[in-house]
Design a protein around this motif. Structure first.
Motif, PDB file in Angstrom:
ATOM      1  N   ILE A   1      23.911  25.541  11.347  1.00 21.99           N
ATOM      2  CA  ILE A   1      23.726  24.522  10.314  1.00 21.99           C
ATOM      3  C   ILE A   1      22.403  23.788  10.514  1.00 21.99           C
ATOM      4  CG2 ILE A   1      24.609  22.279   9.554  1.00 21.99           C
ATOM      5  CD1 ILE A   1      27.419  23.582   9.926  1.00 21.99           C
TER       6      ILE A   1
ATOM      7  N   ALA B   1      49.339  23.649   6.839  1.00 19.93           N
ATOM      8  CA  ALA B   1      49.430  24.534   8.000  1.00 19.93           C
ATOM      9  C   ALA B   1      50.667  24.224   8.817  1.00 19.93           C
ATOM     10  CB  ALA B   1      48.189  24.393   8.863  1.00 19.93           C
TER      11      ALA B   1
ATOM     12  N   VAL C   1      47.805  32.282  10.148  1.00 18.40           N
ATOM     13  CA  VAL C   1      48.129  31.258   9.153  1.00 18.40           C
ATOM     14  C   VAL C   1      46.958  30.989   8.203  1.00 18.40           C
ATOM     15  CG1 VAL C   1      47.400  29.231  10.442  1.00 18.40           C
ATOM     16  CG2 VAL C   1      49.384  29.072   8.983  1.00 18.40           C
TER      17      VAL C   1
ATOM     18  N   GLY D   1      27.172  24.552  14.728  1.00 21.75           N
ATOM     19  CA  GLY D   1      26.216  23.447  14.741  1.00 21.75           C
ATOM     20  C   GLY D   1      24.794  23.947  14.747  1.00 21.75           C
TER      21      GLY D   1
ATOM     22  N   THR E   1      44.658  18.259  -0.354  1.00 26.89           N
ATOM     23  CA  THR E   1      43.865  19.415   0.041  1.00 26.89           C
ATOM     24  C   THR E   1      43.558  19.418   1.533  1.00 26.89           C
ATOM     25  OG1 THR E   1      41.922  18.189  -0.596  1.00 26.89           O
ATOM     26  CG2 THR E   1      42.742  19.830  -2.155  1.00 26.89           C
TER      27      THR E   1
ATOM     28  N   TYR F   1      25.160  16.789  10.017  1.00 27.69           N
ATOM     29  CA  TYR F   1      26.190  17.716  10.456  1.00 27.69           C
ATOM     30  C   TYR F   1      25.846  18.480  11.729  1.00 27.69           C
ATOM     31  CZ  TYR F   1      29.356  16.941   6.664  1.00 27.69           C
ATOM     32  OH  TYR F   1      30.264  16.372   5.831  1.00 27.69           O
TER      33      TYR F   1
ATOM     34  N   LEU G   1      46.422  29.831   4.028  1.00 23.61           N
ATOM     35  CA  LEU G   1      45.661  28.582   3.876  1.00 23.61           C
ATOM     36  C   LEU G   1      44.449  28.730   2.962  1.00 23.61           C
ATOM     37  CD1 LEU G   1      45.761  26.849   7.335  1.00 23.61           C
ATOM     38  CD2 LEU G   1      46.930  26.232   5.257  1.00 23.61           C
TER      39      LEU G   1
ATOM     40  N   CYS H   1      44.180  20.799   4.872  1.00 22.05           N
ATOM     41  CA  CYS H   1      44.905  22.016   5.241  1.00 22.05           C
ATOM     42  C   CYS H   1      45.819  21.780   6.433  1.00 22.05           C
ATOM     43  CB  CYS H   1      43.964  23.175   5.486  1.00 22.05           C
ATOM     44  SG  CYS H   1      42.515  22.790   6.402  1.00 22.05           S
TER      45      CYS H   1
ATOM     46  N   ALA I   1      37.476  29.107  12.153  1.00 26.17           N
ATOM     47  CA  ALA I   1      38.638  29.699  12.819  1.00 26.17           C
ATOM     48  C   ALA I   1      38.638  31.216  12.728  1.00 26.17           C
ATOM     49  CB  ALA I   1      39.916  29.144  12.216  1.00 26.17           C
TER      50      ALA I   1
ATOM     51  N   PHE J   1      32.382  25.627  17.358  1.00 26.32           N
ATOM     52  CA  PHE J   1      31.688  24.410  16.929  1.00 26.32           C
ATOM     53  C   PHE J   1      30.206  24.479  17.282  1.00 26.32           C
ATOM     54  CE2 PHE J   1      35.952  22.300  17.153  1.00 26.32           C
ATOM     55  CZ  PHE J   1      35.962  21.797  15.867  1.00 26.32           C
TER      56      PHE J   1
ATOM     57  N   ILE K   1      43.009  19.797  15.360  1.00 29.04           N
ATOM     58  CA  ILE K   1      41.620  19.840  14.903  1.00 29.04           C
ATOM     59  C   ILE K   1      40.746  20.618  15.869  1.00 29.04           C
ATOM     60  CG2 ILE K   1      39.581  18.441  14.489  1.00 29.04           C
ATOM     61  CD1 ILE K   1      41.397  16.265  13.502  1.00 29.04           C
ATOM     62  N   LEU K   2      40.810  20.239  17.145  1.00 32.31           N
ATOM     63  CA  LEU K   2      39.816  20.774  18.074  1.00 32.31           C
ATOM     64  C   LEU K   2      40.172  22.159  18.596  1.00 32.31           C
ATOM     65  CD1 LEU K   2      39.179  17.449  19.898  1.00 32.31           C
ATOM     66  CD2 LEU K   2      37.642  18.606  18.379  1.00 32.31           C
ATOM     67  N   MET K   3      41.466  22.518  18.598  1.00 32.05           N
ATOM     68  CA  MET K   3      41.828  23.835  19.088  1.00 32.05           C
ATOM     69  C   MET K   3      42.187  24.808  17.981  1.00 32.05           C
ATOM     70  SD  MET K   3      41.018  23.596  21.902  1.00 32.05           S
ATOM     71  CE  MET K   3      41.317  23.872  23.572  1.00 32.05           C
ATOM     72  N   ARG K   4      42.787  24.309  16.902  1.00 33.71           N
ATOM     73  CA  ARG K   4      43.226  25.218  15.842  1.00 33.71           C
ATOM     74  C   ARG K   4      42.279  25.237  14.648  1.00 33.71           C
ATOM     75  NH1 ARG K   4      48.643  26.920  16.379  1.00 33.71           N
ATOM     76  NH2 ARG K   4      50.018  25.397  17.315  1.00 33.71           N
ATOM     77  N   PHE K   5      41.291  24.342  14.603  1.00 29.67           N
ATOM     78  CA  PHE K   5      40.346  24.273  13.487  1.00 29.67           C
ATOM     79  C   PHE K   5      41.029  23.989  12.163  1.00 29.67           C
ATOM     80  CE2 PHE K   5      37.840  27.493  16.043  1.00 29.67           C
ATOM     81  CZ  PHE K   5      36.906  26.595  16.456  1.00 29.67           C
ATOM     82  N   LEU K   6      42.037  23.120  12.147  1.00 25.06           N
ATOM     83  CA  LEU K   6      42.661  22.798  10.866  1.00 25.06           C
ATOM     84  C   LEU K   6      42.336  21.353  10.490  1.00 25.06           C
ATOM     85  CD1 LEU K   6      46.024  24.515  11.561  1.00 25.06           C
ATOM     86  CD2 LEU K   6      44.445  25.135   9.777  1.00 25.06           C
ATOM     87  N   GLY K   7      42.233  21.099   9.206  1.00 23.12           N
ATOM     88  CA  GLY K   7      41.932  19.744   8.753  1.00 23.12           C
ATOM     89  C   GLY K   7      40.509  19.318   9.053  1.00 23.12           C
ATOM     90  N   LEU K   8      39.578  20.299   9.088  1.00 23.95           N
ATOM     91  CA  LEU K   8      38.208  19.947   9.457  1.00 23.95           C
ATOM     92  C   LEU K   8      37.488  19.174   8.361  1.00 23.95           C
ATOM     93  CD1 LEU K   8      36.920  23.106  11.260  1.00 23.95           C
ATOM     94  CD2 LEU K   8      37.411  20.908  12.234  1.00 23.95           C
ATOM     95  N   CYS K   9      37.789  19.491   7.099  1.00 25.46           N
ATOM     96  CA  CYS K   9      37.078  18.821   6.004  1.00 25.46           C
ATOM     97  C   CYS K   9      37.281  17.309   6.102  1.00 25.46           C
ATOM     98  CB  CYS K   9      37.559  19.331   4.655  1.00 25.46           C
ATOM     99  SG  CYS K   9      37.153  21.047   4.374  1.00 25.46           S
TER     100      CYS K   9
ATOM    101  N   SER L   1      31.402  17.772  18.492  1.00 25.61           N
ATOM    102  CA  SER L   1      32.798  18.207  18.494  1.00 25.61           C
ATOM    103  C   SER L   1      32.992  19.416  19.402  1.00 25.61           C
ATOM    104  CB  SER L   1      33.292  18.471  17.081  1.00 25.61           C
ATOM    105  OG  SER L   1      32.347  19.167  16.354  1.00 25.61           O
TER     106      SER L   1
ATOM    107  N   PHE M   1      28.595  18.673  14.753  1.00 30.56           N
ATOM    108  CA  PHE M   1      29.249  19.904  15.222  1.00 30.56           C
ATOM    109  C   PHE M   1      29.092  20.068  16.727  1.00 30.56           C
ATOM    110  CE2 PHE M   1      31.029  22.832  12.148  1.00 30.56           C
ATOM    111  CZ  PHE M   1      30.772  22.167  10.969  1.00 30.56           C
TER     112      PHE M   1
ATOM    113  N   PRO N   1      37.447  28.012  20.913  1.00 24.45           N
ATOM    114  CA  PRO N   1      37.107  26.967  19.939  1.00 24.45           C
ATOM    115  C   PRO N   1      35.781  26.225  20.180  1.00 24.45           C
ATOM    116  CG  PRO N   1      39.421  26.886  20.429  1.00 24.45           C
ATOM    117  CD  PRO N   1      38.860  27.954  21.297  1.00 24.45           C
TER     118      PRO N   1
ATOM    119  N   VAL O   1      44.310  26.172   0.127  1.00 26.72           N
ATOM    120  CA  VAL O   1      43.712  24.834   0.183  1.00 26.72           C
ATOM    121  C   VAL O   1      42.233  24.879   0.552  1.00 26.72           C
ATOM    122  CG1 VAL O   1      45.675  23.323   0.546  1.00 26.72           C
ATOM    123  CG2 VAL O   1      44.730  24.547   2.469  1.00 26.72           C
TER     124      VAL O   1
ATOM    125  N   LEU P   1      35.345  24.536   5.661  1.00 23.44           N
ATOM    126  CA  LEU P   1      34.935  24.701   7.056  1.00 23.44           C
ATOM    127  C   LEU P   1      36.015  25.319   7.934  1.00 23.44           C
ATOM    128  CD1 LEU P   1      33.048  21.360   7.586  1.00 23.44           C
ATOM    129  CD2 LEU P   1      32.073  23.614   7.494  1.00 23.44           C
ATOM    130  N   CYS P   2      37.300  25.097   7.597  1.00 25.73           N
ATOM    131  CA  CYS P   2      38.356  25.557   8.508  1.00 25.73           C
ATOM    132  C   CYS P   2      38.328  27.071   8.723  1.00 25.73           C
ATOM    133  CB  CYS P   2      39.729  25.122   8.022  1.00 25.73           C
ATOM    134  SG  CYS P   2      39.842  23.375   7.736  1.00 25.73           S
TER     135      CYS P   2
END
Lengths: 223, 195
Positions: A185, B120, A100, A182, B114, B172, A104, B116, A30, A178, B20-28, B179, B176, A174, A107, A25-26
């Motif tokens: 999906i 990151a 970045v 949403g 895993t 989901y 990434l 991210c 992004a 989302f 998470i909310l601004m950079r979209f990392l670690g969403l999983c 969030s 979404f 951002p 991962v 999803l990242c």
């Protein structure tokens, strides 16, 4: 031949990694601010996925079972490094806007998941097809999101001239990511639910219905 | 990037550039474990622990091993191996020394490899050319931002479970959209530092 088609369809539609399996999803959110970024990310991830699938499938018989995950990660990281430097050299603008998220890719859960679930059990050719299929599914999802967000957020598609003069800038920020994701999906799930219901009705039809000309009408009424 | 005070880095990594909310990392992991308050708490504690450790170790390795040897191109492979082996080490260490903490964090530790967000942070400190002190401040701020977002979100999600929703939106879809609203409220912090 049928199996190849099956693998492709499964990757792109039936088990679409992003829209149905909800992994990776990242980058999906992004890197979809513009359609151009989305295409770049989609191609980069597909390349890494296909290459790592092929290599892992080639060496699957000599990988010791206990340390397979670190080996997968090193293989994936190697291809990610290659892609990172290729993009930096030939598409410096794209490299700047994806930032970045290119390193990434390593991962990105889709790639590790396919290595573990498919490439380590199937032959080279099928793994290659699976890489194209799953990568294609990711590409499709991210480009759809990229086009919608760019159209709503900056009023253009692939950087063309602006279609309207007051775009909703929030869509390329951002929260818009989302929100659009949403909605996409939800629509996917709606279609999926409907298809499941239809196939359930069809499988429950009595055999006498097979040759009936009103079959499709019957199904429609039951929905 | 120009010189920014430590406080600036700290606040901006929590709020303005929330991972998470601004950079979209670690969403999983964000969507995966935020369905229960207790699991969100466990995950964020594990992330806090590993993120700081990983950031410091990768900073040391990058600046004292990779740079002097001109091996920067290996950084992707090196960082991911550092993090996965670090997670293993932490797991073994905790099992022996802090069994109570291990029990609480147990299942979340392997998932971190895993995640991210961790990797990151290692790349970002290289990109921003932070020194060691700034690295520590940045990684702990980022981990606090992660904790904040995931804990707030899990509390909302526990309420959402009870809401009457159409079938397609359930799961989901609504997660979404929620969030999106949360991210919108975090955007209010953007004016705070002017970057």
């Amino acid at each position: 031949m049928k199996k190849i088609l099956d693998i492709l369809v499964r990757g792109i539609l039936k088990e679409n990694p992003v829209l149905i399996m909800m992994i990776g999803l990242c980058p999906f959110l992004a890197c979809s601010t513009t359609a151009r970024d989305a295409v770049g990310m989609g191609i980069a991830a597909t390349f890494v996925l296909t290459c790592s699938n092929v290599l892992i499938s080639l060496i699957r018989k000599i990988i010791p079972h206990n340390i397979r995950i670190p080996i997968f990660i090193v293989v994936i990281a190697t291809f990610t490094t290659i892609v990172d430097y290729l993009i930096k050299a030939y598409f410096p603008l794209l490299s700047e806007s994806l930032g970045v998220f290119i390193p990434l890719i390593v991962v990105n859960c889709i790639i590790l998941a396919r290595a573990e679930a498919f490439a380590s059990k199937n032959n080279v050719f099928y793994s290659f097809v699976d890489g194209i299929g799953m990568g294609g599914g990711f590409f499709l999802a991210i480009v759809i999101l990229g086009i919608i967000r760019e159209f709503l957020g900056s009023g253009s598609i692939f950087g063309s001239k602006e279609f309207f003069s007051t775009p909703a800038v929030i869509m390329i920020l951002p929260p818009g990511g989302f929100l659009v994701a949403g909605v996409v999906i939800t629509i996917t799930k709606y279609i999926e639910n409907k298809l499941k219901k239809t196939s359930k009705i069809i499988s429950n039809l009595p055999s006498a219905c097979e040759k009936c000309i009103l079959k499709s009408k019957c199904i429609e009424e039951k929905l | 990037m120009e010189k920014i005070s430590l406080l600036g880095i700290f606040i901006s990594s929590i709020f303005v550039n929330n991972i998470i909310l601004m950079r979209f990392l670690g969403l999983c992991s964000f969507f995966g474990v935020s369905n229960k308050f207790s699991s969100a708490l466990g995950m964020s504690a594990a992330v806090f622990f590993v993120m700081n450790l990983a950031a410091v170790v990768s900073w040391l390795l990058y600046n004292y091993v990779l740079l002097p040897l001109n091996l920067e191109f290996l950084k992707i492979i090196v960082f991911i191996l550092i993090i996965s082996s670090l997670v293993q080490l932490v797991e073994l260490f905790m099992k022996k020394v802090l069994p109570a903490l291990f029990k609480a964090l147990g299942i979340y530790l392997p998932l971190i490899t895993t995640n991210c967000a961790i990797l990151a942070v290692a790349f970002l400190i290289v990109d921003y050319q932070y020194n060691l002190l700034q690295t520590v401040v940045f990684s702990s701020g980022t981990a606090i931002g992660y904790t904040l977002a995931i804990i707030l979100f899990s509390s909302i999600r526990e309420k959402l479970e009870l809401a009457p929703l159409p079938n397609a939106v359930k799961g989901y879809g609504i997660v979404f959209v929620t969030s999106a609203l949360m991210s919108l409220s975090f955007m209010g912090f953007i004016g705070l530092f002017g970057f």
